[in-house]
Design an enzyme around this catalytic site. Structure first.
Site, PDB file in Angstrom:
ATOM      1  N   GLN A 179       0.814  -1.224   0.000  1.00 20.66           N
ATOM      2  CA  GLN A 179       0.000   0.000   0.000  1.00 20.66           C
ATOM      3  C   GLN A 179       0.844   1.270   0.000  1.00 20.66           C
ATOM      4  OE1 GLN A 179      -3.285   0.277  -0.394  1.00 20.66           O
ATOM      5  NE2 GLN A 179      -3.572  -1.934  -0.461  1.00 20.66           N
ATOM      6  N   HIS A 201       0.338  -3.390  -9.469  1.00 22.84           N
ATOM      7  CA  HIS A 201      -0.998  -2.909  -9.837  1.00 22.84           C
ATOM      8  C   HIS A 201      -1.616  -1.959  -8.816  1.00 22.84           C
ATOM      9  CE1 HIS A 201      -3.956  -5.337  -7.406  1.00 22.84           C
ATOM     10  NE2 HIS A 201      -2.862  -6.005  -7.157  1.00 22.84           N
ATOM     11  N   THR A 237      10.391 -18.311 -16.519  1.00 24.09           N
ATOM     12  CA  THR A 237      10.740 -17.240 -17.452  1.00 24.09           C
ATOM     13  C   THR A 237      10.152 -15.931 -16.960  1.00 24.09           C
ATOM     14  OG1 THR A 237      10.806 -18.806 -19.281  1.00 24.09           O
ATOM     15  CG2 THR A 237      10.538 -16.485 -19.858  1.00 24.09           C
ATOM     16  N   CYS A 324     -20.241 -10.068   4.316  1.00 28.02           N
ATOM     17  CA  CYS A 324     -20.769 -10.416   3.001  1.00 28.02           C
ATOM     18  C   CYS A 324     -19.792 -10.125   1.887  1.00 28.02           C
ATOM     19  CB  CYS A 324     -22.073  -9.683   2.749  1.00 28.02           C
ATOM     20  SG  CYS A 324     -23.453 -10.569   3.466  1.00 28.02           S
TER      21      CYS A 324
END
Lengths: 385, 127
Positions: A179, A201, A237, A324
């Protein structure tokens, strides 16, 4: 419908410059970096340059970087790799109650393999105290893993202080910087860490690639066997395009980091302030030691997923620590560790800002959320006006 | 992940609220697990003539509460009691497997309300 993305702690869009830097390695430059001919050499060169760039940006040497498939692999390799390599020295590992599951589950898996684990608690802001870490250390402690900043509530841990405690004790110290890479200073010498994992990402790079810093002299058993890549510590690789993208994304993040952080802090505080106007709302995490882009609140009497669905219907992408959305019956382990009750933790909402958010987005969200909260509370048997 | 019918009941829930002169009230679930359903029923001549709900919970919890009010209204209490969680899920054109417990809760809440009504009737006739 106008869509507003406010889940940058989950993932970020790939910046155009990063895409462009990667493209040749999907096209003409497809060589395997291990091959001797021109294609291979050119891929090898790109790989070496990326490694130099990443190591330079975090204050390490090129030989100390292992490219991985992302943050989870980095954490798994750091923890299991060190545990296996040093198990004859000791079998005790220390971590914290608010770690990402990539760390927590790795540590708990090792526990099943016969290692001993101490999980240090956090305070009500989600902060780990160096004194608690010190208390947990034992003569047979081989590894401590504490995250740099928390992905749910944004609390930034006192890594330097913890690193000092750990070093004084002779154990190795890993920090999960997923983060904070590209956001805070993650100079490994400054932080004093032995291992540090990061993911592309989360910093406007591609998915499926990350890096693990391993201080020279720290031994590591590989997770993946099968070749001499990454100095025999990670076979396979190399993901050349992804690695080039990671280096480019990290480089770009460093260029305007301070300006972007200042801009995000302003937006974040405006959002926090606006949400605090809603009655029965609790801000989670530290207000001082907090990631520039993180907002995490609990709205009492409502449940997180129904909040997210309503936000989605209005084009707003966010996340929650409710059961949930966690795929289990319990709400966020982070919020529970901070002392929140199950009831309150179910109503958590995380909004994480990014480069594509502006003031108009904040205003729109602040206009929509109170309406949704009121509507769900009207429907809630727990809510009495 | 939710069917259109679930989203319809979630966005436009039917029969939300309370009934001030309800003669049966059922409440199931607990806040710890993140689901509480409360149902109010008005029974006249053994027929459910009015039904309302309030729910604390996820999208599926709200949708199952809403749809069971539609399924129960106009039915005799004996018929309504027979509504199964499977029927609730089918009425919503299916639920994700992790959300099946929500349909259980809805059926249980209705049974609890009917039991409460029977208890009230028994208490009244005894006095």
């Amino acid at each position: 419908m106008n869509e507003i993305y406010m889940d940058h702690a989950a993932t970020t869009p790939v910046r155009q410059e990063v895409v462009e830097a990667m493209l040749p390695f999907f096209g003409s430059e497809y060589g395997n970096p291990s091959s001797v001919y021109g294609w291979g050499r050119r891929s090898r060169q790109a790989l070496d340059q990326a490694r130099d760039k990443v190591s330079e940006l975090i204050g390490a040497e090129a030989s100390e970087i292992i490219f991985t498939s992302g943050g989870s692999e980095g954490a798994n390799l750091a923890i299991k790799g060190v545990a296996w390599a040093y198990q004859t020295k000791g079998k005790h590992i220390v971590s914290s109650a608010v770690e990402h599951h990539a760390v927590l589950d790795s540590v708990l898996w090792l526990k099943k393999q016969g290692f001993e684990v101490t999980i240090v608690p956090v305070d009500e802001e989600g902060m780990v105290s160096p004194a608690e870490v010190e208390k947990a250390l034992r003569p047979d402690t081989i590894l401590v893993s504490i995250m740099h900043a928390n992905n749910e509530v944004g609390t930034i841990q006192p890594i330097k202080e913890i690193a000092e405690v750990v070093r004084g004790h002779g154990a190795f110290f890993h920090t999960d910087a997923v983060q904070t890479a590209g956001v805070l200073d993650i100079n490994v010498a400054e932080l004093g860490v032995d291992l540090l994992s990061l993911s592309a990402h989360k910093l406007y790079g591609p998915k499926g690639v990350g890096a693990l810093y391993v201080r020279k002299g720290v031994r590591l058993d590989p997770l993946i066997h099968g070749g001499a890549q990454e100095r025999r510590r990670r076979a396979g690789t190399e993901n050349v395009a992804g690695i080039v993208g990671l280096a480019k994304a990290l480089e770009l993040a460093h260029l305007d980091r301070d300006e972007e952080n200042a801009r995000l802090v302003k937006l974040r505080d405006r959002l926090l302030e606006g949400l605090q106007q809603i009655p029965h709302t609790k801000i989670n995490g530290s207000l001082v030691h907090r990631l520039p882009n993180n907002v995490n609140v609990c709205f009492q009497y409502i449940e997180g997923e129904s909040m997210l669905l309503n936000l989605d219907l209005r084009g707003i992408a966010a996340s929650s620590g409710s059961a949930c959305t966690s795929g289990s019956l319990d709400p966020s382990h982070v919020l529970l560790a901070m002392g929140l009750t199950h009831e309150i933790a179910h109503g958590s909402l995380r909004l994480t800002l990014g480069r594509d958010n502006n003031e108009a987005d904040i205003d729109f969200v602040l206009q929509e959320i109170p309406v949704i909260v009121e509507r769900l509370r009207e429907m809630s048997p727990l809510y009495q006006r | 992940m939710y069917s259109d019918k679930v989203m319809d009941h979630f966005t436009n829930p039917r029969n939300v609220g309370e009934i001030s002169d309800a003669n049966g009230i059922g409440e199931v679930g607990n806040a710890r697990c993140g689901d509480i359903m409360k149902l109010w029923i008005k029974v006249e001549d053994d027929v459910i003539t009015d039904i309302k709900f309030k729910t604390f919970g996820c999208g599926a919890a709200i949708a199952t509460s809403s749809v069971i009010t539609e399924m129960a209204i106009g039915k005799t209490i004996d018929e309504a009691e027979q509504i199964t969680n499977k029927q609730v899920a089918e009425e919503l054109h299916g639920l994700p497997s992790v959300k099946m417990h929500c349909s259980n809760l809805a059926a249980e809440a209705l049974v609890a309300a009917i039991e409460d009504y029977r208890k009230n009737v028994a208490a009244n006739s005894a006095s």
